[in-house]
Design a protein around this motif. Structure first.
Motif, PDB file in Angstrom:
ATOM      1  N   UNK A 238      20.993  12.316  34.375  1.00 52.00           N
ATOM      2  CA  UNK A 238      22.499  12.649  34.049  1.00 52.00           C
ATOM      3  C   UNK A 238      22.630  13.816  33.566  1.00 52.00           C
ATOM      4  N   UNK A 239      23.824  14.230  33.174  1.00 54.94           N
ATOM      5  CA  UNK A 239      24.691  15.431  32.576  1.00 54.94           C
ATOM      6  C   UNK A 239      25.457  14.768  31.720  1.00 54.94           C
ATOM      7  N   UNK A 240      25.267  16.640  30.302  1.00 55.33           N
ATOM      8  CA  UNK A 240      25.666  16.142  28.916  1.00 55.33           C
ATOM      9  C   UNK A 240      27.701  16.894  29.335  1.00 55.33           C
ATOM     10  N   UNK A 241      28.195  16.189  28.819  1.00 53.82           N
ATOM     11  CA  UNK A 241      29.986  16.862  29.246  1.00 53.82           C
ATOM     12  C   UNK A 241      29.366  17.364  27.638  1.00 53.82           C
ATOM     13  N   UNK A 242      31.090  18.699  28.131  1.00 55.66           N
ATOM     14  CA  UNK A 242      31.018  19.868  27.689  1.00 55.66           C
ATOM     15  C   UNK A 242      32.763  19.871  27.196  1.00 55.66           C
ATOM     16  N   UNK A 243      32.682  20.596  26.008  1.00 53.74           N
ATOM     17  CA  UNK A 243      34.545  21.292  26.228  1.00 53.74           C
ATOM     18  C   UNK A 243      33.990  22.350  26.949  1.00 53.74           C
ATOM     19  N   UNK A 244      35.607  22.457  27.221  1.00 51.43           N
ATOM     20  CA  UNK A 244      35.356  24.643  27.974  1.00 51.43           C
ATOM     21  C   UNK A 244      37.130  24.710  27.659  1.00 51.43           C
ATOM     22  N   UNK A 245      36.908  26.330  28.089  1.00 49.70           N
ATOM     23  CA  UNK A 245      38.292  26.548  28.102  1.00 49.70           C
ATOM     24  C   UNK A 245      37.993  28.349  29.378  1.00 49.70           C
ATOM     25  N   UNK A 246      38.236  28.536  29.952  1.00 50.65           N
ATOM     26  CA  UNK A 246      38.605  29.822  30.396  1.00 50.65           C
ATOM     27  C   UNK A 246      39.076  30.012  31.253  1.00 50.65           C
ATOM     28  N   UNK A 247      39.603  31.228  32.065  1.00 57.38           N
ATOM     29  CA  UNK A 247      40.710  31.852  32.437  1.00 57.38           C
ATOM     30  C   UNK A 247      40.239  32.985  32.840  1.00 57.38           C
ATOM     31  N   UNK A 248      40.452  33.225  34.702  1.00 58.51           N
ATOM     32  CA  UNK A 248      40.495  34.708  35.480  1.00 58.51           C
ATOM     33  C   UNK A 248      41.932  35.032  35.793  1.00 58.51           C
ATOM     34  N   UNK A 249      41.683  36.199  36.011  1.00 61.62           N
ATOM     35  CA  UNK A 249      43.232  37.670  36.257  1.00 61.62           C
ATOM     36  C   UNK A 249      42.845  37.491  37.683  1.00 61.62           C
ATOM     37  N   UNK A 250      43.796  37.036  38.588  1.00 61.56           N
ATOM     38  CA  UNK A 250      43.278  37.802  40.118  1.00 61.56           C
ATOM     39  C   UNK A 250      44.367  38.480  40.860  1.00 61.56           C
ATOM     40  N   UNK A 251      44.082  39.458  41.436  1.00 61.82           N
ATOM     41  CA  UNK A 251      45.412  39.962  42.444  1.00 61.82           C
ATOM     42  C   UNK A 251      45.092  40.292  43.275  1.00 61.82           C
ATOM     43  N   UNK A 252      44.990  40.882  44.468  1.00 64.08           N
ATOM     44  CA  UNK A 252      45.390  41.129  45.763  1.00 64.08           C
ATOM     45  C   UNK A 252      43.707  42.159  45.758  1.00 64.08           C
ATOM     46  N   UNK A 253      42.698  42.403  46.812  1.00 66.84           N
ATOM     47  CA  UNK A 253      42.853  43.817  46.687  1.00 66.84           C
ATOM     48  C   UNK A 253      42.712  45.128  46.314  1.00 66.84           C
ATOM     49  N   UNK A 254      43.452  45.026  47.335  1.00 65.17           N
ATOM     50  CA  UNK A 254      44.335  46.590  47.474  1.00 65.17           C
ATOM     51  C   UNK A 254      45.159  46.785  46.850  1.00 65.17           C
ATOM     52  N   UNK A 255      46.071  45.724  46.278  1.00 69.52           N
ATOM     53  CA  UNK A 255      46.764  46.530  44.999  1.00 69.52           C
ATOM     54  C   UNK A 255      46.133  46.538  43.671  1.00 69.52           C
ATOM     55  N   UNK A 256      45.170  46.040  43.217  1.00 66.12           N
ATOM     56  CA  UNK A 256      43.982  46.513  42.030  1.00 66.12           C
ATOM     57  C   UNK A 256      43.288  47.162  42.441  1.00 66.12           C
ATOM     58  N   UNK A 257      43.198  47.860  43.097  1.00 65.89           N
ATOM     59  CA  UNK A 257      42.731  49.220  43.805  1.00 65.89           C
ATOM     60  C   UNK A 257      43.975  50.145  43.541  1.00 65.89           C
ATOM     61  N   UNK A 258      44.919  49.773  44.140  1.00 62.04           N
ATOM     62  CA  UNK A 258      46.436  50.976  44.293  1.00 62.04           C
ATOM     63  C   UNK A 258      46.375  51.628  42.970  1.00 62.04           C
ATOM     64  N   UNK A 259      46.428  49.971  41.893  1.00 67.98           N
ATOM     65  CA  UNK A 259      46.843  50.082  40.739  1.00 67.98           C
ATOM     66  C   UNK A 259      45.813  50.357  39.637  1.00 67.98           C
ATOM     67  N   UNK A 260      44.560  51.286  40.536  1.00 70.97           N
ATOM     68  CA  UNK A 260      43.575  51.146  38.832  1.00 70.97           C
ATOM     69  C   UNK A 260      42.755  50.428  37.966  1.00 70.97           C
ATOM     70  N   UNK A 261      42.589  49.096  38.624  1.00 71.17           N
ATOM     71  CA  UNK A 261      42.836  47.699  37.478  1.00 71.17           C
ATOM     72  C   UNK A 261      41.305  48.260  37.806  1.00 71.17           C
ATOM     73  N   UNK A 262      40.562  47.323  36.110  1.00 69.37           N
ATOM     74  CA  UNK A 262      38.500  47.206  36.479  1.00 69.37           C
ATOM     75  C   UNK A 262      38.525  46.042  37.692  1.00 69.37           C
ATOM     76  N   UNK A 263      37.713  46.574  38.299  1.00 73.67           N
ATOM     77  CA  UNK A 263      37.263  44.721  39.532  1.00 73.67           C
ATOM     78  C   UNK A 263      35.997  44.539  38.810  1.00 73.67           C
ATOM     79  N   UNK A 264      36.039  43.477  37.703  1.00 76.31           N
ATOM     80  CA  UNK A 264      35.394  42.931  37.274  1.00 76.31           C
ATOM     81  C   UNK A 264      34.114  42.097  38.980  1.00 76.31           C
ATOM     82  N   UNK A 265      34.226  42.139  40.054  1.00 77.09           N
ATOM     83  CA  UNK A 265      34.271  41.608  41.573  1.00 77.09           C
ATOM     84  C   UNK A 265      35.253  40.884  41.895  1.00 77.09           C
ATOM     85  N   UNK A 266      35.188  41.182  43.481  1.00 77.53           N
ATOM     86  CA  UNK A 266      35.315  40.404  44.473  1.00 77.53           C
ATOM     87  C   UNK A 266      34.906  38.774  45.109  1.00 77.53           C
ATOM     88  N   UNK A 267      36.901  38.280  45.549  1.00 72.16           N
ATOM     89  CA  UNK A 267      37.064  36.412  45.248  1.00 72.16           C
ATOM     90  C   UNK A 267      36.705  37.045  47.416  1.00 72.16           C
TER      91      UNK A 267
END
Length: 651
Positions: A238-267
């Motif tokens: 079985x599982x052990x429950x857990x707390x968590x708080x998580x946030x990711x910031x997403x932008x269209x890849x083309x826009x991120x490249x044009x804006x000079x953003x740091x791209x950590x990964x691509x969905x």
């Protein structure tokens, strides 16, 4: 491997932040993973009385495990930063409080200034399935059902973020049980692809403040007896429950490249789907349903399933679900895969427990870190492979030590799975960002001086931030790897400029560190005048200051000045002082600093706060309070004078 139109549909992960058991922030999470840390622990007494509820032997009304994954200091919050009064902070669900701070950190990590995003169609998608703080309050009896509890309905989780940051796009809470977080990511991706939003926050939060779900899961036989998830192991119980708080910031890849953003990964793609009636009950998982969602996700991504290098599984440690999930992964992602290149499959839940509605986003952040570092950490608690999995015919491997992602001459690919008791499955496909796609930064001029600017909400926070930057710029700090010009450019252009400010000038990392530590900096420079203007609150034209744009680099996070806010506890006066009625009102309800000339509206004592005060005054004062008389008060000085008369009349 990747079809020609994928980049046009791809979404960049440009920022991340998290609060997980044993790890505040993504750097701490990676250290936890590399060091094979088990972050689960004994249930703390401020959650519930585990001694009264635990039983090692299954019994009605008892919980199976004493352990789970817990965040410490869930009551801590920087109310002043978000202009909240003490009363507002105490009344507000800590899920909202922690989500606010984590979202701000994720925006900082992404280099997105909240003040420049205000009024935009930025979307917010939050996975959540709990309202424990609200339910605990309502259990105190009918008197606890106050108007303030309206703020703690789950629909307010995304709404709070949208309100505080003035985001005007979709603001949605997603509840599909344990797949909620990845469904939130999927919805954010769809919103970006359609052009509905230019930027999206996909978030999830889970705080287990009461034992009820654990009791139900114990009766269903789904809770691990020792409080540890054992994904893929013969001893999985079985599982052990857990707390968590998580946030990711997403932008269209083309826009991120044009804006000079740091791209950590691509969905590259994602998919969700319900099992329908492919299993014998709505709660039982379906092999067919899981296989379909996997195929849809890789079709959406334009990636052959056999090219996937690593999957962060749902991996809860369920004796029934694990074999089914591993079989689905092996059959779909194993088709056409050479036997010498097995699919690596791991689970963060073996480190921190199962964060329920937030578990999928915690897993996605782990997968992004794996792609960034080119490594897959060990999955814990794996000693004897589960005999219900056909390991001999399925090209799968659960890593039990740190593994390097092999260089295959292409970006590495990872998948992230989530499965809910709602029978809704989700899968997100990630790939590394090709280094060649990042534009080369301009060459810095040797010996050129630069202006470094810092700001904060309070003098104390500014001092703490200066210390953080000094450590960051030191030879052992992360900033030593980045050009000084890029650091200064990022601090000026990619961070919001707050009320309390500092500006220093230097030509080297060492000079900047010395100036931040209080030693004399470079004087007599044209930049010295700009530094003075910045300290006095002037908004500078950064394009003129820097000329050619620099490269965005990660910087130290804002140093929160937190206090503990919890019902029934005494809270610090926050500068109002004294023990009279006026001091109490100002301590509990003022959102900002004030003096006698400050108007009540200016310091946040609005109509709702006035209503709360009247209710409390009726309890504290033996004299009848005239609401109209109270309503005519305009300034802090008038309030003090009025309460003195009220107290004198009571005597």
């Amino acid at each position: 491997m990747i079809r020609s139109d994928v980049d046009a549909r791809s979404v960049a992960v440009i920022g991340m932040s998290c609060r997980l058991p044993g790890a505040t922030g993504t750097d701490a999470l990676w250290a936890l993973l590399r060091n094979e840390v088990d972050a689960t622990g004994e249930t703390p007494p401020d959650r519930y009385d585990v001694d009264a509820l635990h039983s090692a032997v299954p019994q009605p009304g008892r919980i199976s495990s004493r352990r789970a994954g817990y965040l410490g200091d869930v009551a801590d919050f920087d109310a002043g930063f978000f202009n909240m009064s003490t009363t507002e902070a105490v009344e507000l669900d800590p899920q909202q409080r922690l989500l606010l701070m984590t979202a701000y950190e994720a925006l900082e990590d992404a280099g997105q200034r909240p003040d420049l995003l205000a009024g935009s169609r930025t979307g917010v998608f939050v996975g959540n399935a709990r309202a424990d703080y609200l339910e605990n309050a309502l259990r105190q009896g009918p008197q606890a059902a106050t108007a303030a509890q309206l703020h703690n309905f789950r629909s307010l989780l995304p709404a709070r973020l949208s309100y505080v940051f003035d985001f005007r796009g979709p603001s949605v809470v997603v509840d599909t049980a344990c797949s909620s977080a990845l469904v939130a990511v999927h919805q954010a991706v769809q919103s970006l692809r359609s052009g509905e939003t230019p930027l999206a926050l996909a978030a999830a939060v889970n705080l287990a403040l009461r034992p009820d779900e654990g009791l139900v899961m114990s009766q269903a036989g789904a809770m691990s007896g020792d409080g540890r998830s054992k994904f893929g192991d013969a001893g999985a119980d079985g599982h052990a429950p857990s707390d968590a708080v998580a946030v990711v910031v997403l932008k269209r890849l083309g826009d991120a490249l044009a804006d000079g953003d740091r791209i950590r990964a691509v969905i590259s793609g994602s998919a969700v789907g319900n099992d329908g009636r492919t299993s014998d009950s709505v709660l039982n998982p379906s092999l067919e349903g899981q296989q379909a969602v996997l195929r849809w996700a890789y079709e959406d991504a334009g990636i052959a399933p056999c090219d996937v290098d690593f999957v962060e599984a749902h991996g809860s440690g369920s004796p029934a679900l694990d074999p089914l999930e591993l079989t689905a992964l092996g059959q779909v992602l194993g088709e056409g895969r050479p036997p010498e290149r097995p699919l690596l499959v791991g689970s963060l839940k073996t480190n921190i427990g199962h964060a329920e509605a937030a578990g999928g986003l915690a897993g996605l952040i782990k997968a992004v870190l794996c792609l960034e570092h080119g490594q897959v950490p060990a999955s814990l608690n794996m000693s004897t492979p589960n005999p219900r999995v056909d390991w001999a015919s399925l090209p799968l491997e659960v890593p039990v030590s740190l593994r390097e992602l092999p260089d295959r001459g292409r970006p590495a690919v990872a998948g992230v799975s989530g499965q809910g008791s709602s029978a809704l499955n989700a899968h997100v496909v990630l790939r590394q960002m090709e280094p060649a796609a990042t534009p080369a930064p301009p060459e810095p001029m040797p010996g050129a001086p630069y202006l470094l600017v810092l700001s904060a909400r309070s003098p104390e926070a500014l001092t703490a931030l200066a210390r953080s930057y000094a450590d960051y710029l030191a030879p052992w700090g992360e900033g030593s790897r980045h050009a000084l010009r890029d650091i200064c450019f990022s601090a000026a252009v990619r961070r919001q400029h707050l009320e309390h400010r500092m500006a220093v000038v230097g030509s080297t990392h060492e000079q900047m560190t010395a100036a931040l530590s209080g030693l004399p900096g470079l004087g007599g420079q044209p930049l010295s005048g700009l530094a003075e203007r910045y300290r006095w609150g002037e908004e500078l034209d950064w394009q003129k200051v820097f000329g050619t744009p620099g490269r965005y680099v990660p910087l130290p996070h804002y140093p929160w000045q937190t206090q503990r806010y919890w019902p029934g506890e005494e809270h610090s006066a926050g500068g109002s002082g004294g023990g009279d009625l006026a001091a109490w009102m100002l301590r509990e309800h003022a959102r900002t600093v004030f003096d006698d000339g400050s108007t009540l509206n200016e310091i946040g004592i609005d109509s709702l706060a006035r209503l709360r005060i009247l209710v409390e005054l009726s309890k504290r004062s033996s004299r009848e309070v005239d609401p109209d008389e109270f309503g005519r008060l305009r300034t802090v000085g008038e309030l003090r004078q009025w309460t003195r008369g009220l107290e004198a009349g009571a005597r």
